[in-house]
Write a protein that holds these residues in place. Structure first.
Motif, PDB file in Angstrom:
ATOM      1  N   LYS A 110      -4.805   0.920   2.076  1.00 40.98           N
ATOM      2  CA  LYS A 110      -5.523  -0.082   1.298  1.00 40.98           C
ATOM      3  C   LYS A 110      -5.386   0.160  -0.217  1.00 40.98           C
ATOM      4  O   LYS A 110      -5.083  -0.759  -0.976  1.00 40.98           O
ATOM      5  CB  LYS A 110      -7.014  -0.103   1.682  1.00 40.98           C
ATOM      6  CG  LYS A 110      -7.254  -0.415   3.152  1.00 40.98           C
ATOM      7  CD  LYS A 110      -8.724  -0.498   3.490  1.00 40.98           C
ATOM      8  CE  LYS A 110      -9.495   0.792   3.329  1.00 40.98           C
ATOM      9  NZ  LYS A 110      -9.054   1.865   4.252  1.00 40.98           N
ATOM     10  N   THR A 111      -5.585   1.402  -0.608  1.00 43.23           N
ATOM     11  CA  THR A 111      -5.505   1.714  -2.035  1.00 43.23           C
ATOM     12  C   THR A 111      -4.079   1.547  -2.543  1.00 43.23           C
ATOM     13  O   THR A 111      -3.845   0.967  -3.610  1.00 43.23           O
ATOM     14  CB  THR A 111      -6.019   3.150  -2.289  1.00 43.23           C
ATOM     15  OG1 THR A 111      -7.405   3.188  -1.939  1.00 43.23           O
ATOM     16  CG2 THR A 111      -5.856   3.564  -3.732  1.00 43.23           C
ATOM     17  N   ARG A 112      -3.130   2.012  -1.745  1.00 46.16           N
ATOM     18  CA  ARG A 112      -1.727   1.865  -2.135  1.00 46.16           C
ATOM     19  C   ARG A 112      -1.361   0.398  -2.290  1.00 46.16           C
ATOM     20  O   ARG A 112      -0.637  -0.002  -3.205  1.00 46.16           O
ATOM     21  CB  ARG A 112      -0.835   2.550  -1.103  1.00 46.16           C
ATOM     22  CG  ARG A 112       0.644   2.519  -1.407  1.00 46.16           C
ATOM     23  CD  ARG A 112       0.996   3.242  -2.699  1.00 46.16           C
ATOM     24  NE  ARG A 112       0.754   4.658  -2.650  1.00 46.16           N
ATOM     25  CZ  ARG A 112       1.639   5.556  -2.212  1.00 46.16           C
ATOM     26  NH1 ARG A 112       2.825   5.174  -1.820  1.00 46.16           N
ATOM     27  NH2 ARG A 112       1.342   6.836  -2.202  1.00 46.16           N
TER      28      ARG A 112
ATOM     29  N   CYS B 225     -10.504  -5.316 -10.642  1.00 47.19           N
ATOM     30  CA  CYS B 225     -11.483  -4.246 -10.442  1.00 47.19           C
ATOM     31  C   CYS B 225     -11.567  -3.952  -8.955  1.00 47.19           C
ATOM     32  O   CYS B 225     -11.870  -4.832  -8.150  1.00 47.19           O
ATOM     33  CB  CYS B 225     -12.847  -4.659 -10.987  1.00 47.19           C
ATOM     34  SG  CYS B 225     -14.038  -3.310 -10.936  1.00 47.19           S
ATOM     35  N   TYR B 226     -11.254  -2.710  -8.596  1.00 47.35           N
ATOM     36  CA  TYR B 226     -11.222  -2.314  -7.179  1.00 47.35           C
ATOM     37  C   TYR B 226     -12.388  -1.384  -6.887  1.00 47.35           C
ATOM     38  O   TYR B 226     -12.422  -0.250  -7.379  1.00 47.35           O
ATOM     39  CB  TYR B 226      -9.885  -1.619  -6.902  1.00 47.35           C
ATOM     40  CG  TYR B 226      -9.703  -1.130  -5.476  1.00 47.35           C
ATOM     41  CD1 TYR B 226     -10.023  -1.923  -4.385  1.00 47.35           C
ATOM     42  CD2 TYR B 226      -9.169   0.134  -5.228  1.00 47.35           C
ATOM     43  CE1 TYR B 226      -9.838  -1.469  -3.087  1.00 47.35           C
ATOM     44  CE2 TYR B 226      -8.965   0.598  -3.935  1.00 47.35           C
ATOM     45  CZ  TYR B 226      -9.308  -0.215  -2.864  1.00 47.35           C
ATOM     46  OH  TYR B 226      -9.117   0.242  -1.588  1.00 47.35           O
ATOM     47  N   LEU B 227     -13.337  -1.869  -6.119  1.00 49.72           N
ATOM     48  CA  LEU B 227     -14.482  -1.048  -5.722  1.00 49.72           C
ATOM     49  C   LEU B 227     -14.166  -0.450  -4.357  1.00 49.72           C
ATOM     50  O   LEU B 227     -14.208  -1.137  -3.332  1.00 49.72           O
ATOM     51  CB  LEU B 227     -15.760  -1.886  -5.659  1.00 49.72           C
ATOM     52  CG  LEU B 227     -16.141  -2.631  -6.942  1.00 49.72           C
ATOM     53  CD1 LEU B 227     -17.452  -3.394  -6.745  1.00 49.72           C
ATOM     54  CD2 LEU B 227     -16.285  -1.660  -8.118  1.00 49.72           C
ATOM     55  N   ASP B 228     -13.820   0.826  -4.380  1.00 48.95           N
ATOM     56  CA  ASP B 228     -13.369   1.503  -3.171  1.00 48.95           C
ATOM     57  C   ASP B 228     -14.583   1.966  -2.358  1.00 48.95           C
ATOM     58  O   ASP B 228     -15.521   2.525  -2.928  1.00 48.95           O
ATOM     59  CB  ASP B 228     -12.512   2.705  -3.597  1.00 48.95           C
ATOM     60  CG  ASP B 228     -11.546   3.130  -2.505  1.00 48.95           C
ATOM     61  OD1 ASP B 228     -11.524   2.506  -1.435  1.00 48.95           O
ATOM     62  OD2 ASP B 228     -10.807   4.105  -2.747  1.00 48.95           O
ATOM     63  N   GLU B 229     -14.553   1.753  -1.051  1.00 47.13           N
ATOM     64  CA  GLU B 229     -15.648   2.137  -0.139  1.00 47.13           C
ATOM     65  C   GLU B 229     -16.989   1.587  -0.610  1.00 47.13           C
ATOM     66  O   GLU B 229     -17.962   2.326  -0.810  1.00 47.13           O
ATOM     67  CB  GLU B 229     -15.727   3.668  -0.009  1.00 47.13           C
ATOM     68  CG  GLU B 229     -14.522   4.302   0.651  1.00 47.13           C
ATOM     69  CD  GLU B 229     -14.331   3.871   2.111  1.00 47.13           C
ATOM     70  OE1 GLU B 229     -15.262   3.271   2.692  1.00 47.13           O
ATOM     71  OE2 GLU B 229     -13.251   4.117   2.658  1.00 47.13           O
TER      72      GLU B 229
ATOM     73  N   THR C   6      -2.497   7.606   8.444  1.00 44.38           N
ATOM     74  CA  THR C   6      -1.178   7.730   7.817  1.00 44.38           C
ATOM     75  C   THR C   6      -1.230   8.775   6.705  1.00 44.38           C
ATOM     76  O   THR C   6      -0.307   9.563   6.532  1.00 44.38           O
ATOM     77  CB  THR C   6      -0.737   6.362   7.252  1.00 44.38           C
ATOM     78  OG1 THR C   6      -0.883   5.369   8.278  1.00 44.38           O
ATOM     79  CG2 THR C   6       0.708   6.403   6.796  1.00 44.38           C
ATOM     80  N   ARG C   7      -2.347   8.795   5.981  1.00 41.61           N
ATOM     81  CA  ARG C   7      -2.476   9.783   4.911  1.00 41.61           C
ATOM     82  C   ARG C   7      -2.323  11.206   5.452  1.00 41.61           C
ATOM     83  O   ARG C   7      -1.649  12.048   4.867  1.00 41.61           O
ATOM     84  CB  ARG C   7      -3.833   9.654   4.222  1.00 41.61           C
ATOM     85  CG  ARG C   7      -4.067  10.738   3.165  1.00 41.61           C
ATOM     86  CD  ARG C   7      -5.486  10.737   2.635  1.00 41.61           C
ATOM     87  NE  ARG C   7      -5.785   9.522   1.927  1.00 41.61           N
ATOM     88  CZ  ARG C   7      -6.784   8.703   2.239  1.00 41.61           C
ATOM     89  NH1 ARG C   7      -7.589   8.986   3.235  1.00 41.61           N
ATOM     90  NH2 ARG C   7      -6.983   7.612   1.550  1.00 41.61           N
ATOM     91  N   MET C   8      -2.950  11.471   6.610  1.00 42.45           N
ATOM     92  CA  MET C   8      -2.863  12.813   7.192  1.00 42.45           C
ATOM     93  C   MET C   8      -1.433  13.127   7.608  1.00 42.45           C
ATOM     94  O   MET C   8      -0.971  14.265   7.460  1.00 42.45           O
ATOM     95  CB  MET C   8      -3.816  12.922   8.387  1.00 42.45           C
ATOM     96  CG  MET C   8      -5.283  12.807   7.989  1.00 42.45           C
ATOM     97  SD  MET C   8      -6.361  12.660   9.429  1.00 42.45           S
ATOM     98  CE  MET C   8      -6.747  14.384   9.713  1.00 42.45           C
TER      99      MET C   8
HETATM  100 MG    MG Z   1      -8.540   4.291  -0.546  1.00 42.91          MG
END
Ligand code: MG
Ligand code: ADP
Length: 267
Positions: A46-48, A103-107, A221-223
């Protein structure tokens, strides 16, 4: 681009492997400045994706990692004391709204409800942000867009977005990519061979099947990228998988044994 947000420009193209039509859909959403919600488990891109879209659209990206202690002032800004008296400092949301950033508000569910409501006037037709303490009504810049991320897996009665918040957004679902795509991502991100990436994805698929049967979340995927990076540095694959995939995921000894066994069937 306004100098206040120039530092937030994404200058290098982030590597993002599209998994469906999300890039086109997001572009259309941005064109009409629809606030967007990216839904999906942690570590699935999502962040990527938002970094990539900001780069593609040529807009600065201001990211806020939301947490329980965050107040409305942390988002909109506050008066600061300095040698000359008091001075207003825009918070990240105000900065983005004023100067036209994404503006990205994560979580976002991590934030308290009384904090989340400050985004409401920016997400309806008014596109304004009232700075109550300052007595100013900021009209959002035409390039401004609000994006939030949200992990439905963590949903509980205590921690969920209200319908009155959710319904202000368009939403895109993210999930773990299908095996071939995930292999490509892991190998691109870490430099491991396609063969090794395929084995890592195989381990992840096993673990993802255990979700709900003793595991709250699957291997992300990150792991896999973590594990791959270790293997690329010549760490023994078994040790790399234990450290990057199994140990972080669970404390339960039986579950660890089961996952370790899955690792050994691949490596
Ligand atoms: Mg993220
Ligand atoms: N579609 C994708 N394209 C490229 N990299 C990806 C993709 N999905 C996941 N990744 C990798 O997984 C990592 C974690 O993804 P991230 O976007 O941080 O997850 P989250 O969904 O938690 O925001 C990224 O740093 C990247 O290495």
């Amino acid at each position: 681009m306004h100098e206040q947000v120039r530092d937030y420009k994404v200058t290098q193209e982030p590597y993002y492997r599209a998994v469906g039509d999300e890039v086109d859909l997001y572009e259309a959403a941005y064109a009409v400045r629809m606030p967007m919600m990216l839904k999906g488990p942690t570590g699935c891109g999502k962040t990527r994706f938002v970094e990539y879209m900001a780069w593609k659209l040529g807009k600065p990206l201001i990211t806020v990692a939301c947490n329980e202690d965050m107040t409305a002032s942390d988002l909109v800004g506050r008066y600061l004391l300095d040698a000359n008296g008091t001075r207003w400092q825009d918070g990240p949301l105000t900065l983005a709204a004023r100067h036209g950033a994404i503006c990205y508000l994560d979580e976002v569910v991590e934030a308290r409800q009384d904090t989340v409501v400050v985004i409401h006037p920016l997400t309806d037709n008014r596109r304004v942000l009232p700075l109550e303490k300052k007595g100013e009504l900021v009209e959002a810049h035409k390039d401004f867009q609000l994006v939030i991320s949200y992990n439905p897996g963590y949903q509980s009665l205590m921690k969920d977005l209200k319908q009155s918040t959710k319904q202000r957004f368009g939403a895109l679902d993210f999930g773990y990519p299908e095996a071939d795509v995930e292999k490509e991502i892991v190998s691109h991100e870490t430099g491991v061979s396609n063969d090794v990436a395929g084995k890592l994805v195989g381990v992840a698929e096993r673990a993802r099947n255990l979700k709900g049967h003793g595991l709250d979340e699957g291997i992300s995927t990150r792991m896999l990228v973590h594990a791959g990076s270790l293997i690329a540095r010549e760490v023994d694959p078994l040790a790399a998988c234990r450290m990057a995939l199994v140990r972080p995921l669970t404390d339960d000894p039986d579950m660890r044994d089961a996952l370790d066994a899955a690792v050994t069937t691949f490596f």
